[in-house]
Scaffold this active site. Sequence first.
Site, PDB file in Angstrom:
ATOM      1  N   SER A 240       0.643  -1.473  -0.374  1.00  0.00           N
ATOM      2  CA  SER A 240      -0.173  -0.128  -0.021  1.00  0.00           C
ATOM      3  C   SER A 240       0.748   1.589  -0.190  1.00  0.00           C
ATOM      4  O   SER A 240       1.657   1.291   0.404  1.00  0.00           O
ATOM      5  CB  SER A 240      -0.673  -0.407   1.458  1.00  0.00           C
ATOM      6  OG  SER A 240       0.011   0.286   2.628  1.00  0.00           O
ATOM      7  N   LYS A 241       0.340   2.241  -0.092  1.00  0.00           N
ATOM      8  CA  LYS A 241       0.910   3.727  -0.303  1.00  0.00           C
ATOM      9  C   LYS A 241       1.934   4.005   0.809  1.00  0.00           C
ATOM     10  O   LYS A 241       2.721   3.937   0.802  1.00  0.00           O
ATOM     11  CB  LYS A 241       0.030   5.084  -0.704  1.00  0.00           C
ATOM     12  CG  LYS A 241      -0.096   4.795  -1.143  1.00  0.00           C
ATOM     13  CD  LYS A 241      -0.281   5.717  -2.446  1.00  0.00           C
ATOM     14  CE  LYS A 241      -0.135   5.438  -4.406  1.00  0.00           C
ATOM     15  NZ  LYS A 241      -1.900   5.534  -4.374  1.00  0.00           N
ATOM     16  N   ARG A 242       1.088   3.544   1.803  1.00  0.00           N
ATOM     17  CA  ARG A 242       1.985   3.824   2.741  1.00  0.00           C
ATOM     18  C   ARG A 242       2.488   2.541   3.686  1.00  0.00           C
ATOM     19  O   ARG A 242       3.768   2.996   4.299  1.00  0.00           O
ATOM     20  CB  ARG A 242       0.900   4.241   4.382  1.00  0.00           C
ATOM     21  CG  ARG A 242      -0.031   3.372   4.686  1.00  0.00           C
ATOM     22  CD  ARG A 242      -1.504   3.625   5.263  1.00  0.00           C
ATOM     23  NE  ARG A 242      -2.516   3.320   4.235  1.00  0.00           N
ATOM     24  CZ  ARG A 242      -2.757   3.498   3.826  1.00  0.00           C
ATOM     25  NH1 ARG A 242      -2.823   4.513   2.553  1.00  0.00           N
ATOM     26  NH2 ARG A 242      -4.052   2.669   3.234  1.00  0.00           N
ATOM     27  N   HIS A 243       3.224   2.081   2.090  1.00  0.00           N
ATOM     28  CA  HIS A 243       3.904   0.299   3.108  1.00  0.00           C
ATOM     29  C   HIS A 243       5.652   0.784   1.620  1.00  0.00           C
ATOM     30  O   HIS A 243       6.039  -0.250   2.001  1.00  0.00           O
ATOM     31  CB  HIS A 243       3.964  -0.676   2.981  1.00  0.00           C
ATOM     32  CG  HIS A 243       2.908  -0.457   4.171  1.00  0.00           C
ATOM     33  ND1 HIS A 243       1.461  -1.615   4.814  1.00  0.00           N
ATOM     34  CD2 HIS A 243       2.940  -0.702   5.881  1.00  0.00           C
ATOM     35  CE1 HIS A 243       0.972  -1.984   5.388  1.00  0.00           C
ATOM     36  NE2 HIS A 243       2.156  -0.858   6.547  1.00  0.00           N
ATOM     37  N   GLY A 244       5.110   2.163   1.007  1.00  0.00           N
ATOM     38  CA  GLY A 244       6.519   1.837  -0.054  1.00  0.00           C
ATOM     39  C   GLY A 244       5.837   1.615  -1.169  1.00  0.00           C
ATOM     40  O   GLY A 244       6.810   2.146  -2.273  1.00  0.00           O
TER      41      GLY A 244
END
Length: 465
Positions: A240-244
């Site tokens: 996901s976005k917040r995970h890279g």
Amino acid sequence: MPVVVRFAPSPTGFLHIGGARTALFNWLYARHSSGLFRLRIEDTDRARSTEAATRAILEGLSWLGLDWDGEVVHQFARAPRHAEVARALLASGRAYPCYCTPAELAERREKARAEGRTLGYDRRCRERDPRTVPAEIPPVIRLKAPESGETVIEDLVQGTVRVGNEQLDDMVLLRADGTPVYMLSVVVDDHDMGISHIIRGDDHLTNAFRQTQLYRAMDWQTPQFAHIPLIHGPDGAKLSKRHGALGVEAYREMGYLPEALDNYLLRLGWAHGDDEIISRAQAIEWFDIKNVGRSPARFDFAKLDSLNAHYLRQCDNRHLVELLRPFLEKLLGRAPDADGEVRLARGMDGLKQRAKTLKELAASAALYVRPRPLALEAKAAALLDRDARQRLARLGERLERAPAWSQAALESEVRALAKAEGVKLGQLAQPLRVALTGSTVSPSIFEVMEVLGRAEVLGRIKDIA
RNA sequence: GUCCCCAUCGUCUAGAGGCCCAGGACGGAGCCCUCUCACGGCUCAAACCGGGGUUCGAAUCCCCGUGGGGACGCCA
């Protein structure tokens, strides 16, 4: 057979990290095999494709050092050719017009889902009597896929993968408006471009079955497939976005070096024994599809950081100063002047082994370019009690007379004063560090003194005394 | 729901039947070095998803289970 691979992103967003790895693997395989690495922009979705996204993808690839061979192919421009192939299939009886409307299909799909049946198209137009054709409905063109038997693909990563043909329906080739669908465009383009190996994400594995049927229908030779596992987030789920799942330019802005990102991405799902630090040249020499693992990997910033720290230390000092410019500018509000850059270059040896990213490096390097008087961190200021200030004042007097201004000579001076005053070196060095850097953490204080120069050092000491 | 894929330390992985009471790296803990913080050096903790087979012998082969992921559009 000459190796020709391609990277085929759709320009609906930036070049994300998964795409970057797919591109890297393709590029590496091409260079390893003295083949061609082609770039194809899959812009047939007119509503979502943008010029800006195409630019971002090209820039991302360039930043990563992945150069492509020949002209960039834009898929949309080839739509007439794709439609031509569909019509040829129609003419040869391997495709047929279908008059089911999207609404009808959705309804049947919903019903099938509710009853737990296969979701595919039920082929009701396949043997339709031409006289019953509804004149007011423009048809789509569907492929006559085999109804029995199985479709098998020999995947270079996943091995032999087979599926019963009853699982696959008659896919749409041409939409009602005459435009080709992705599945057709991909096959035609890959064939026309002479692609020998399709290296792409695992999420395309099931597409490969349908595409194989299309190759068969056209009597074209199928390329070799290599479906590489996806990259997952730290929680094992989709990245996901917040995970890279960011664009590569985001990594650039975070202060990562392209060689570090390349090295990291290469080791995600691929290994060469125990090797961790792998140069570009070695990667080209060693890379082979058969060493690509079959299980998905999780993205881990900590490992990326350590790789980045390694390449940072490896980096040439003058080059680092250049890379640092935009980061310092953002941090200080303006770029360092010529004198500042000289100091940065001289202080870089001590700085670069203490940073994991260019952003961190800029933060610690700022001490060499900040104007006096320095702002002191709260924790640092607390160290400057009355004793410390007085000692620093005496150190100042001593340094004014110091005959030499080298790291070694300065260390002797400071040690001598500490001894004369009966305190440990640390009791003098730490307050000195605070005075000179505003912080309790910095490179060797003697190195800092040498790089700063006598006037600046004396000035900074006076500022706090 | 149907189909497909995957499964070694927390993470990335080595391992292609005996070399493995499982190796490396990141991260973690500790020690050394030391003007702080790093770097560097050393040490430690940490894994073959479960169950059945096959075999003299299985992390490695087969089957089942479980868990995770992906695909099922007139999107790409």
